[in-house]
Design a protein around this motif. Structure first.
Motif, PDB file in Angstrom:
ATOM      1  N   VAL A 115     114.413  17.455  -9.533  1.00 38.43           N
ATOM      2  CA  VAL A 115     113.921  18.094 -10.748  1.00 38.43           C
ATOM      3  C   VAL A 115     112.687  17.331 -11.159  1.00 38.43           C
ATOM      4  O   VAL A 115     112.708  16.105 -11.243  1.00 38.43           O
ATOM      5  CB  VAL A 115     114.994  18.063 -11.860  1.00 38.43           C
ATOM      6  N   ARG A 122     118.768  23.717  -8.470  1.00 34.73           N
ATOM      7  CA  ARG A 122     118.805  24.468  -9.728  1.00 34.73           C
ATOM      8  C   ARG A 122     120.246  24.774 -10.138  1.00 34.73           C
ATOM      9  O   ARG A 122     120.612  24.676 -11.301  1.00 34.73           O
ATOM     10  CB  ARG A 122     118.005  25.766  -9.612  1.00 34.73           C
ATOM     11  N   LEU A 140     116.814  26.363 -14.787  1.00 37.74           N
ATOM     12  CA  LEU A 140     115.437  26.026 -14.448  1.00 37.74           C
ATOM     13  C   LEU A 140     114.739  27.254 -13.898  1.00 37.74           C
ATOM     14  O   LEU A 140     115.375  28.082 -13.265  1.00 37.74           O
ATOM     15  CB  LEU A 140     115.413  24.897 -13.405  1.00 37.74           C
ATOM     16  N   PRO A 141     113.432  27.403 -14.122  1.00 39.37           N
ATOM     17  CA  PRO A 141     112.526  26.471 -14.784  1.00 39.37           C
ATOM     18  C   PRO A 141     112.588  26.580 -16.310  1.00 39.37           C
ATOM     19  O   PRO A 141     113.008  27.594 -16.855  1.00 39.37           O
ATOM     20  CB  PRO A 141     111.147  26.881 -14.272  1.00 39.37           C
ATOM     21  N   GLN A 142     112.128  25.534 -16.969  1.00 39.02           N
ATOM     22  CA  GLN A 142     111.941  25.482 -18.420  1.00 39.02           C
ATOM     23  C   GLN A 142     110.485  25.086 -18.653  1.00 39.02           C
ATOM     24  O   GLN A 142     109.975  24.207 -17.966  1.00 39.02           O
ATOM     25  CB  GLN A 142     112.852  24.433 -19.057  1.00 39.02           C
ATOM     26  N   ALA A 143     109.836  25.708 -19.628  1.00 41.83           N
ATOM     27  CA  ALA A 143     108.438  25.384 -19.902  1.00 41.83           C
ATOM     28  C   ALA A 143     108.147  25.591 -21.384  1.00 41.83           C
ATOM     29  O   ALA A 143     108.840  26.340 -22.062  1.00 41.83           O
ATOM     30  CB  ALA A 143     107.506  26.257 -19.066  1.00 41.83           C
ATOM     31  N   CYS A 178     109.426  17.020 -13.888  1.00 40.89           N
ATOM     32  CA  CYS A 178     108.876  17.366 -15.182  1.00 40.89           C
ATOM     33  C   CYS A 178     107.443  16.879 -15.276  1.00 40.89           C
ATOM     34  O   CYS A 178     107.179  15.699 -15.050  1.00 40.89           O
ATOM     35  CB  CYS A 178     109.707  16.736 -16.304  1.00 40.89           C
ATOM     36  N   THR A 227     115.968  23.990  -3.124  1.00 36.00           N
ATOM     37  CA  THR A 227     115.557  24.220  -4.514  1.00 36.00           C
ATOM     38  C   THR A 227     116.608  25.066  -5.232  1.00 36.00           C
ATOM     39  O   THR A 227     116.943  24.793  -6.385  1.00 36.00           O
ATOM     40  CB  THR A 227     114.166  24.880  -4.619  1.00 36.00           C
ATOM     41  N   GLU A 283     106.402  21.407 -18.203  1.00 32.05           N
ATOM     42  CA  GLU A 283     107.317  22.226 -17.408  1.00 32.05           C
ATOM     43  C   GLU A 283     108.303  21.363 -16.641  1.00 32.05           C
ATOM     44  O   GLU A 283     107.961  20.285 -16.164  1.00 32.05           O
ATOM     45  CB  GLU A 283     106.510  23.076 -16.416  1.00 32.05           C
ATOM     46  N   ASP A 311     111.131  21.896 -13.437  1.00 34.64           N
ATOM     47  CA  ASP A 311     111.657  22.803 -12.418  1.00 34.64           C
ATOM     48  C   ASP A 311     112.074  22.005 -11.194  1.00 34.64           C
ATOM     49  O   ASP A 311     111.728  20.835 -11.050  1.00 34.64           O
ATOM     50  CB  ASP A 311     110.598  23.836 -12.025  1.00 34.64           C
ATOM     51  N   GLU A 371     110.154  27.372  -2.068  1.00 36.68           N
ATOM     52  CA  GLU A 371     111.407  27.970  -2.517  1.00 36.68           C
ATOM     53  C   GLU A 371     112.328  28.111  -1.318  1.00 36.68           C
ATOM     54  O   GLU A 371     111.921  28.583  -0.273  1.00 36.68           O
ATOM     55  CB  GLU A 371     111.159  29.354  -3.129  1.00 36.68           C
TER      56      GLU A 371
END
Length: 140
Positions: free
Chosen positions: A135, A102, A113-116, A137, A98, A121, A123, A94
């Motif tokens: 990004v 985002r 982001l993030p999406q899960a 996935c 990053t 996932e 991010d 991080e």
């Protein structure tokens, strides 16, 4: 450009301008059914396991890489991001790049982001060896 019509990100499904379509469970043969020119990016023994393509969005070039299981298995993951502007040294997973990526993703696509979900996932991910941020996935 109205990105709401040109791009879709939902539940691990990604489509862009009718030239790129990536989804959970897809096979390599599906890449070649799009109008995008895909290049073999990584070979492992006799298998081609990763493919790379680029396209333009506004004034940026976007790079996308898809990774597959061996022996024509399903897609495992994909890596997506601008070709320039998100690369550099970051001391941990991080950090500056990053956060910047985002923010770019939110600004460009309206997605935080993030999406899960049960599909996997998405991010921002920083590669400390290559000093790149994209990004990423991964599918379940």
């Amino acid at each position: 450009m109205d990105t709401s019509r040109d791009f879709t990100f939902k539940d691990g499904y990604f489509s862009a301008k009718e030239s790129i379509l990536i989804f959970r469970g897809m096979k390599r043969k599906n890449l070649y059914s799009t109008s995008q020119n895909w290049d073999v990016w990584i070979r492992h023994e006799n298998d081609e396991i990763a493919y790379r393509a680029s396209f333009k969005i506004k004034k940026s070039t976007i790079i996308i890489i898809c990774f597959f299981e061996e022996n024509d298995g399903p897609i495992k993951c994909w890596d997506f991001g601008p070709a320039k502007g998100m690369n550099g040294f970051q001391s941990g997973p991080e950090g500056k790049y990053t956060r910047k990526l985002r923010r770019w993703f939110l600004d460009e696509f309206g997605i935080m982001l993030p999406q899960a979900g049960i599909w996997g996932e998405i991010d921002a991910f920083h590669d400390p060896h290559n000093h790149t941020t994209s990004v990423f996935c991964t599918y379940q």
